[in-house]
Design a protein around this motif. Sequence first.
Motif, PDB file in Angstrom:
ATOM      1  N   VAL A  74       0.825  -1.214   0.000  1.00 15.50           N
ATOM      2  CA  VAL A  74       0.000   0.000   0.000  1.00 15.50           C
ATOM      3  C   VAL A  74       0.859   1.265   0.000  1.00 15.50           C
ATOM      4  CG1 VAL A  74      -2.037  -1.087   1.044  1.00 15.50           C
ATOM      5  CG2 VAL A  74      -0.249  -0.136   2.519  1.00 15.50           C
ATOM      6  N   ALA A  75       2.094   1.146  -0.427  1.00 20.39           N
ATOM      7  CA  ALA A  75       3.027   2.282  -0.397  1.00 20.39           C
ATOM      8  C   ALA A  75       2.509   3.474  -1.196  1.00 20.39           C
ATOM      9  CB  ALA A  75       4.397   1.850  -0.917  1.00 20.39           C
ATOM     10  N   ASP A  76       1.914   3.211  -2.357  1.00 18.65           N
ATOM     11  CA  ASP A  76       1.403   4.310  -3.180  1.00 18.65           C
ATOM     12  C   ASP A  76       0.283   5.060  -2.471  1.00 18.65           C
ATOM     13  OD1 ASP A  76       3.213   3.682  -5.178  1.00 18.65           O
ATOM     14  OD2 ASP A  76       1.771   2.522  -6.354  1.00 18.65           O
ATOM     15  N   ARG A  77      -0.605   4.329  -1.822  1.00 16.86           N
ATOM     16  CA  ARG A  77      -1.702   4.977  -1.084  1.00 16.86           C
ATOM     17  C   ARG A  77      -1.163   5.803   0.076  1.00 16.86           C
ATOM     18  NH1 ARG A  77      -6.818   1.827   0.713  1.00 16.86           N
ATOM     19  NH2 ARG A  77      -7.473   3.981   0.997  1.00 16.86           N
ATOM     20  N   ILE A  78      -0.164   5.278   0.767  1.00 15.45           N
ATOM     21  CA  ILE A  78       0.427   6.011   1.890  1.00 15.45           C
ATOM     22  C   ILE A  78       1.072   7.297   1.394  1.00 15.45           C
ATOM     23  CG2 ILE A  78       2.283   5.943   3.610  1.00 15.45           C
ATOM     24  CD1 ILE A  78       1.536   2.937   3.995  1.00 15.45           C
ATOM     25  N   GLU A  79       1.803   7.206   0.302  1.00 15.79           N
ATOM     26  CA  GLU A  79       2.441   8.397  -0.258  1.00 15.79           C
ATOM     27  C   GLU A  79       1.396   9.452  -0.623  1.00 15.79           C
ATOM     28  OE1 GLU A  79       5.472   9.725  -3.863  1.00 15.79           O
ATOM     29  OE2 GLU A  79       4.681   7.690  -3.827  1.00 15.79           O
ATOM     30  N   THR A  80       0.318   9.021  -1.256  1.00 15.01           N
ATOM     31  CA  THR A  80      -0.755   9.948  -1.642  1.00 15.01           C
ATOM     32  C   THR A  80      -1.404  10.573  -0.422  1.00 15.01           C
ATOM     33  OG1 THR A  80      -1.177   8.695  -3.666  1.00 15.01           O
ATOM     34  CG2 THR A  80      -2.940  10.146  -2.892  1.00 15.01           C
ATOM     35  N   MET A  81      -1.710   9.752   0.577  1.00  9.96           N
ATOM     36  CA  MET A  81      -2.337  10.280   1.797  1.00  9.96           C
ATOM     37  C   MET A  81      -1.431  11.287   2.492  1.00  9.96           C
ATOM     38  SD  MET A  81      -4.340   7.094   3.583  1.00  9.96           S
ATOM     39  CE  MET A  81      -5.051   8.090   4.886  1.00  9.96           C
ATOM     40  N   ALA A  82      -0.153  10.976   2.553  1.00 12.10           N
ATOM     41  CA  ALA A  82       0.789  11.881   3.229  1.00 12.10           C
ATOM     42  C   ALA A  82       0.863  13.226   2.513  1.00 12.10           C
ATOM     43  CB  ALA A  82       2.167  11.237   3.310  1.00 12.10           C
ATOM     44  N   LEU A  83       0.759  13.205   1.196  1.00 10.52           N
ATOM     45  CA  LEU A  83       0.789  14.454   0.432  1.00 10.52           C
ATOM     46  C   LEU A  83      -0.506  15.245   0.590  1.00 10.52           C
ATOM     47  CD1 LEU A  83       2.489  13.213  -2.870  1.00 10.52           C
ATOM     48  CD2 LEU A  83       3.481  14.738  -1.132  1.00 10.52           C
ATOM     49  N   GLU A  84      -1.633  14.539   0.633  1.00 10.47           N
ATOM     50  CA  GLU A  84      -2.943  15.192   0.704  1.00 10.47           C
ATOM     51  C   GLU A  84      -3.320  15.625   2.120  1.00 10.47           C
ATOM     52  OE1 GLU A  84      -6.048  12.804  -1.029  1.00 10.47           O
ATOM     53  OE2 GLU A  84      -4.972  12.588  -2.919  1.00 10.47           O
ATOM     54  N   PHE A  85      -2.984  14.799   3.100  1.00 13.69           N
ATOM     55  CA  PHE A  85      -3.441  15.027   4.465  1.00 13.69           C
ATOM     56  C   PHE A  85      -2.251  15.257   5.391  1.00 13.69           C
ATOM     57  CE2 PHE A  85      -6.523  11.530   3.042  1.00 13.69           C
ATOM     58  CZ  PHE A  85      -7.334  12.416   2.367  1.00 13.69           C
ATOM     59  N   HIS A  86      -2.129  16.453   5.906  1.00 14.41           N
ATOM     60  CA  HIS A  86      -1.021  16.769   6.800  1.00 14.41           C
ATOM     61  C   HIS A  86      -1.353  16.440   8.260  1.00 14.41           C
ATOM     62  CE1 HIS A  86       1.112  18.482   3.470  1.00 14.41           C
ATOM     63  NE2 HIS A  86       0.025  19.149   3.155  1.00 14.41           N
ATOM     64  N   ASP A  87      -2.553  15.908   8.487  1.00 16.27           N
ATOM     65  CA  ASP A  87      -2.971  15.568   9.836  1.00 16.27           C
ATOM     66  C   ASP A  87      -2.918  14.057  10.075  1.00 16.27           C
ATOM     67  OD1 ASP A  87      -5.046  14.915   8.126  1.00 16.27           O
ATOM     68  OD2 ASP A  87      -6.465  16.340   8.981  1.00 16.27           O
ATOM     69  N   VAL A  88      -2.155  13.337   9.256  1.00 19.40           N
ATOM     70  CA  VAL A  88      -2.007  11.887   9.393  1.00 19.40           C
ATOM     71  C   VAL A  88      -0.540  11.561   9.652  1.00 19.40           C
ATOM     72  CG1 VAL A  88      -2.260   9.648   8.251  1.00 19.40           C
ATOM     73  CG2 VAL A  88      -3.926  11.449   7.807  1.00 19.40           C
ATOM     74  N   GLN A  89      -0.306  10.736  10.670  1.00 17.97           N
ATOM     75  CA  GLN A  89       1.056  10.263  10.943  1.00 17.97           C
ATOM     76  C   GLN A  89       1.069   8.748  10.811  1.00 17.97           C
ATOM     77  OE1 GLN A  89       3.481  11.850  14.181  1.00 17.97           O
ATOM     78  NE2 GLN A  89       3.973   9.764  14.792  1.00 17.97           N
ATOM     79  N   PHE A  90       2.138   8.228  10.235  1.00 14.44           N
ATOM     80  CA  PHE A  90       2.340   6.794  10.077  1.00 14.44           C
ATOM     81  C   PHE A  90       3.486   6.399  11.000  1.00 14.44           C
ATOM     82  CE2 PHE A  90       0.831   8.579   6.071  1.00 14.44           C
ATOM     83  CZ  PHE A  90      -0.312   7.823   5.864  1.00 14.44           C
ATOM     84  N   SER A  91       3.213   5.558  11.992  1.00 12.91           N
ATOM     85  CA  SER A  91       4.207   5.206  13.011  1.00 12.91           C
ATOM     86  C   SER A  91       4.594   3.733  12.911  1.00 12.91           C
ATOM     87  CB  SER A  91       3.663   5.505  14.410  1.00 12.91           C
ATOM     88  OG  SER A  91       3.447   6.891  14.550  1.00 12.91           O
ATOM     89  N   ALA A  92       5.890   3.495  12.733  1.00 13.47           N
ATOM     90  CA  ALA A  92       6.446   2.153  12.596  1.00 13.47           C
ATOM     91  C   ALA A  92       7.185   1.766  13.878  1.00 13.47           C
ATOM     92  CB  ALA A  92       7.411   2.112  11.415  1.00 13.47           C
ATOM     93  N   CYS A  93       6.953   0.560  14.338  1.00 13.83           N
ATOM     94  CA  CYS A  93       7.535   0.074  15.591  1.00 13.83           C
ATOM     95  C   CYS A  93       9.014  -0.293  15.423  1.00 13.83           C
ATOM     96  CB  CYS A  93       6.758  -1.147  16.060  1.00 13.83           C
ATOM     97  SG  CYS A  93       7.436  -1.936  17.526  1.00 13.83           S
ATOM     98  N   GLU A  94       9.860   0.367  16.214  1.00 14.03           N
ATOM     99  CA  GLU A  94      11.300   0.091  16.182  1.00 14.03           C
ATOM    100  C   GLU A  94      11.617  -1.313  16.704  1.00 14.03           C
ATOM    101  OE1 GLU A  94      15.435   2.326  17.386  1.00 14.03           O
ATOM    102  OE2 GLU A  94      13.690   2.668  18.658  1.00 14.03           O
ATOM    103  N   ASN A  95      10.884  -1.770  17.706  1.00 16.43           N
ATOM    104  CA  ASN A  95      11.120  -3.124  18.236  1.00 16.43           C
ATOM    105  C   ASN A  95      10.942  -4.165  17.135  1.00 16.43           C
ATOM    106  OD1 ASN A  95      11.631  -2.297  20.876  1.00 16.43           O
ATOM    107  ND2 ASN A  95       9.480  -2.435  21.466  1.00 16.43           N
ATOM    108  N   THR A  96       9.843  -4.076  16.406  1.00 19.31           N
ATOM    109  CA  THR A  96       9.588  -5.024  15.320  1.00 19.31           C
ATOM    110  C   THR A  96      10.642  -4.891  14.231  1.00 19.31           C
ATOM    111  OG1 THR A  96       7.212  -4.941  15.755  1.00 19.31           O
ATOM    112  CG2 THR A  96       7.895  -5.778  13.609  1.00 19.31           C
ATOM    113  N   LEU A  97      10.986  -3.675  13.894  1.00 18.06           N
ATOM    114  CA  LEU A  97      11.983  -3.428  12.854  1.00 18.06           C
ATOM    115  C   LEU A  97      13.320  -4.070  13.218  1.00 18.06           C
ATOM    116  CD1 LEU A  97      12.379  -1.949  10.152  1.00 18.06           C
ATOM    117  CD2 LEU A  97      13.010   0.087  11.459  1.00 18.06           C
TER     118      LEU A  97
END
Length: 144
Positions: free
Chosen positions: A81-104
């Motif tokens: 879903v990378a393309d959708r995330i990129e689009t959302m991030a460009l369109e909506f500045h009130d959305v944050q995507f948080s990735a877990c460092e432990n899992t990474l």
Amino acid sequence: MWKALIICLTITFCAGGAMAEGITHKIAIHVDDSDMRVMNMALNNASNARAYFNSIGDTVILEIVAYGPGLQMFLKDQSPVADRIETMALEFHDVQFSACENTLRVMRQKMDKPLEVLDEAVVVPSGVARLVELQEAGYSYIKP
């Protein structure tokens, strides 16, 4: 009778004034599944909630938190879903995507190779802890 009319007008006026100001809704969306349907549902939930609340004059702050198998959502060269995330991030500045460092960290060790998160994602120390912090800060919790 006049008292009842005045009370009704007062209630209507106050309610209308509150609606005109709008409120801010804070939403935390939890993804811990690598199923593309779940990832798309999370993104749909975010888009739909944002569109609805904005349509009634409210604002929304959204954070999508991914950990465990769900971290695939935010991995470069792996996210379906990378393309959708990129689009959302460009369109909506009130959305944050948080990735877990432990899992990474665990995934990097198991795969014995570097893994990178999408540019739109922010790495947080712990996905679970982040969800707790958000709920303690008054965010509504959504799990698609």
